[in-house]
Write a protein that holds these residues in place. Structure first.
Motif, PDB file in Angstrom:
ATOM      1  N   ARG A   1       0.846  -1.215   0.000  1.00 62.61           N
ATOM      2  CA  ARG A   1       0.000   0.000   0.000  1.00 62.61           C
ATOM      3  C   ARG A   1       0.876   1.258   0.000  1.00 62.61           C
ATOM      4  O   ARG A   1       0.622   2.214  -0.725  1.00 62.61           O
TER       5      ARG A   1
ATOM      6  N   SER B   1      -3.403 -10.172 -10.313  1.00 58.89           N
ATOM      7  CA  SER B   1      -4.251 -10.156  -9.121  1.00 58.89           C
ATOM      8  C   SER B   1      -3.639  -9.314  -8.006  1.00 58.89           C
ATOM      9  O   SER B   1      -4.289  -8.436  -7.432  1.00 58.89           O
ATOM     10  N   GLU B   2      -2.354  -9.573  -7.729  1.00 58.84           N
ATOM     11  CA  GLU B   2      -1.755  -8.965  -6.536  1.00 58.84           C
ATOM     12  C   GLU B   2      -1.265  -7.546  -6.782  1.00 58.84           C
ATOM     13  O   GLU B   2      -1.312  -6.720  -5.872  1.00 58.84           O
TER      14      GLU B   2
ATOM     15  N   SER C   1      -4.942  -5.668  -9.670  1.00 59.86           N
ATOM     16  CA  SER C   1      -6.301  -5.614  -9.121  1.00 59.86           C
ATOM     17  C   SER C   1      -6.294  -5.212  -7.648  1.00 59.86           C
ATOM     18  O   SER C   1      -7.003  -4.299  -7.228  1.00 59.86           O
ATOM     19  N   ARG C   2      -5.487  -5.924  -6.856  1.00 60.70           N
ATOM     20  CA  ARG C   2      -5.513  -5.690  -5.407  1.00 60.70           C
ATOM     21  C   ARG C   2      -4.762  -4.408  -5.034  1.00 60.70           C
ATOM     22  O   ARG C   2      -5.283  -3.571  -4.305  1.00 60.70           O
ATOM     23  N   TYR C   3      -3.565  -4.271  -5.517  1.00 52.24           N
ATOM     24  CA  TYR C   3      -2.768  -3.060  -5.282  1.00 52.24           C
ATOM     25  C   TYR C   3      -2.277  -2.556  -6.639  1.00 52.24           C
ATOM     26  O   TYR C   3      -1.502  -3.245  -7.298  1.00 52.24           O
TER      27      TYR C   3
END
Lengths: 384, 323
Positions: free
Chosen positions: B21, B56-57, B60-62
């Motif tokens: 993040r 994905s990681e 999409s997610r971060y």
């Protein structure tokens, strides 16, 4: 945003659009070894996913279960979503996974890395796809399910939860369409034959452990088994000896007795004990029967709303329900009188072998099925 | 900069950058774009999971990566189909800058990617990694995001070998230890600070990539290191420990070809820098032997380390990025 008019097919399309979330979790879950009793690394991964999804009460326990909680409307009933985390493979085996266009290949995917990956993905997917859920959800990754684990994780959980869930859905990797709502009576055992060092071959003849074990197997096969209630004896593995030319001194046999009747399992178990006594007395070798696991017969009626709504969802997805009994976590819920079903996610091939693979395309149908069933729960203020 | 000092300040472990993040927040504050390039040739077994993990990681997610591109040298298996299915942009290297022609080689793909991709930072990750994980990207881009003076970040890995009494060698592969490290020790001692100079995973700022030439074959990594070092110094580099990397083991004969190409590129650079003077023209044939039944057979391989010029000298690139 989902609305009342969204069909299950439309939901399936939205689930497919999130394929990388599920497949990434499948890769990371599958490549983390989790032999029974050693699931701690998978629990850590699962709890990280629960944390990122903002679940409440994220915790693990002394037997390596991992939990997270998603609250529903106030006063709503509680449903447990459960997947076992362990596999039959050793951490020495290569857990590398290969993802092709239509198949995903790797050990332990069907039983039960895929189920565990779906459990890890569901909190994120429910939020991302804004799935309306009218129940509180416990997400439970449970340990010690297979073999000698004997459902140790879920049993521990159900023995220690302050408040038991009202219903449960168990998630297994394979096959898609699996709809289990009854548990077979079962006894899982291991017979060990050992020829003692001081064995008197002149008295008993030149026979090693293999011959004695063979005698036991033949005698077990002669035990009458009723066709109703359905009953079977499964010989799962047999190990003995090391060479061509030396008599084997030890042999071990792993087996299960399964039946729709507790009484029949008990009868066969007693008969096996008698056979062992007879062979031991006649042969002079040491023979032990170790009881590894036990389940009682029970479950829901076919007319139970949880079964009916699950069957309807499967039909709407054009998936043929494969109805049958199960001996997985479902059995533990049944023994606590908690209504529960088991659902599968995709179709697999060569499950529990080194060449295990699953069909990728069906995975999204399998997840849609779970989300579809969750949406049917408690829609009018009553648990269906 | 002294090696000890550099090792202290510019060597990282990927776990230092666990907070993705924060990484994304700093990236966005600097308005950086990051592109991931995976060069491929017949990698259908591993490419799928690399794509889904990174998408994905890290998308999409971060949202750390802005694009994922597979640049292929002409695979004959399903590499491009699998990569495309799982959401990567896929390119045949020959279709990028067609007016420059097509040469087969990993370095060619890396060079073409500079034109095709839009990132301010380009991360190169090989496609044959079987234990792929987001750290293969986060560990490499983080030093560039957090340290503006860093331009080029190399990966290194734990290579557990037989050890006793708590001491174990940590270093590169066979070609690194037998060829590259001795060469660096003789000609560029400071570059010996890089644990695995030939690793195929690195992240680089565009303004550096566009300034350096690209051998199209085995010599691309060693040339990069020498060019960046001579122009920007050791302080431009950082290196990150990415723990274990599981990949195909190469046969010693294949490593011989690799070493031959690397040596050509190295000598070329040394000549350009007036560090050596090779008076005759170098041969480009590597001769190896193999036993076939009772016969010993000779095999010859022609290995020529052709080179692409700095991308900044290419007209189409100038028009796309500097007009």
């Amino acid at each position: 945003m989902i609305n009342k008019k969204e069909t299950i097919q439309e939901l399936e399309q939205r689930v497919r659009a999130c394929q990388d979330i599920l497949l990434a979790n499948l890769v990371m879950m599958s490549e983390t070894p989790a032999p029974t009793f050693h699931e701690q690394d998978r629990v850590r991964f699962l709890l990280d996913r629960f944390r990122e999804a903002g679940l409440d009460y994220i915790s693990d326990d002394e037997v390596n279960n991992g939990l997270g909680y998603l609250p529903g409307p106030e006063g709503a009933p509680t449903v447990a979503l459960v997947a076992h985390l362990d596999t039959v493979f050793s951490d020495k085996d290569s857990h590398a996974l290969s993802l092709g266009s239509d198949r995903v290949k790797g050990i332990g995917i069907g039983d039960n890395s895929l189920g565990a990956a779906v459990l890890a993905s569901l909190p994120h997917l429910i939020q991302l796809l804004e799935i309306p859920i009218n129940v509180n959800l416990w997400f439970c990754g449970v340990s010690r399910s297979l073999g000698r684990g004997n459902l140790g994780g879920i049993r521990f959980l159900l023995d220690h939860l302050e408040q038991l869930p009202d219903q449960a859905i168990c998630i297994e990797g394979a096959p898609l369409g699996r709809l289990n709502y009854t548990s077979l009576a079962m006894m899982r055992g291991e017979i060990e034959v050992e020829v003692p060092d001081e064995y008197d071959f002149s008295r008993f003849g030149v026979m090693g452990a293999i011959v004695h074990m063979n005698d036991i197997i033949n005698r077990i096969l002669e035990i009458p088994r009723p066709s109703r209630p359905q009953t079977s004896v499964v010989f799962g593995s047999l190990h003995s000896g090391n060479s061509f030319h030396e008599l084997a001194r030890k042999a071990s046999l792993r087996f299960e007795v399964r039946s729709e009747s507790d009484d029949v399992v008990e009868m066969i178990e007693k008969r096996i004990s008698q056979i062992i006594e007879e062979v031991r007395a006649r042969s002079g070798v040491n023979i032990a029967l170790n009881k590894i696991a036990h389940r009682s017969h029970g479950g829901l009626d076919f007319s139970h709303p949880l079964v009916q709504s699950s069957q309807k969802v499967l039909e709407n997805l054009a998936v043929e329900p494969k109805i049958g009994p199960s001996m997985s976590e479902l059995a533990a819920f049944i023994s606590h009188d908690i209504p529960a079903i088991t659902l599968g996610i995709s179709n697999g091939h060569e499950i529990n072998t080194l060449d295990e693979e699953m069909e990728v395309d069906l995975i999204f149908k399998g997840i849609t099925q779970i989300l579809g069933v969750l949406q049917t729960l408690n829609v009018e203020g009553e648990l269906s | 900069m002294k090696i000890d000092q550099w090792l202290e300040s510019n060597t990282f472990h990927h776990s230092e950058f666990w907070d993705v993040r924060q990484l994304v927040a700093d990236k966005e504050k600097q308005n950086l774009k990051i592109s991931l390039c995976i060069p491929t040739l017949n990698e259908e077994k591993t490419i799928g999971k690399e794509i889904v993990i990174f998408r994905s990681e890290l998308m999409s997610r971060y949202p750390l990566i802005d694009e994922i591109a597979v640049v292929d040298s002409g695979s004959t298996d399903k590499t491009l189909e699998v990569a495309s299915n799982y959401g990567a942009d896929t390119y045949f290297s020959g279709d990028i800058l067609p007016e420059e022609g097509f040469k087969r080689g990993k370095g060619e793909n890396l060079w073409k990617a500079i034109h095709q991709l839009n990132g301010d930072i380009i991360v190169y990750v090989d496609a044959d990694i079987t234990n792929i994980h987001p750290r293969f990207v986060t560990g490499l881009v983080a030093p560039l995001i957090y340290k503006p003076e860093t331009h080029y970040v190399k990966a290194f890995y734990d290579r557990p070998l037989a050890f006793s009494q708590g001491i174990r060698p940590s270093g590169g592969g066979r070609v690194t230890e037998i060829l590259t490290r001795p060469l660096f020790s003789m000609f560029f001692p400071e570059l010996t600070a890089l644990m695995q100079p030939l690793s195929g995973e690195y992240a680089v700022r565009r303004q550096v990539l566009e300034e350096i030439a690209f051998p199209i074959g085995y010599g691309v990594e060693i040339s990069h290191l020498i060019d960046v070092y001579t122009r920007w110094g050791l302080e431009a580099f950082a290196q990150t420990d990415l723990d274990k990397r599981v990949h195909r083991n190469q046969a010693t004969r294949d490593l011989g070809k690799m070493a031959f190409g690397i040596l050509q590129a190295f000598i070329n650079r040394c000549e350009q820098l007036d560090m050596v003077n090779v008076k005759s023209e170098m041969a480009h044939i590597l001769r190896q032997f193999q036993v076939n039944g009772e016969q010993i057979e000779q095999q010859e391989f022609t290995i020529i380390e052709e080179e692409r010029p700095p991308m900044k000298t290419i007209k189409s690139y100038q028009e796309k990025f500097h007009s």
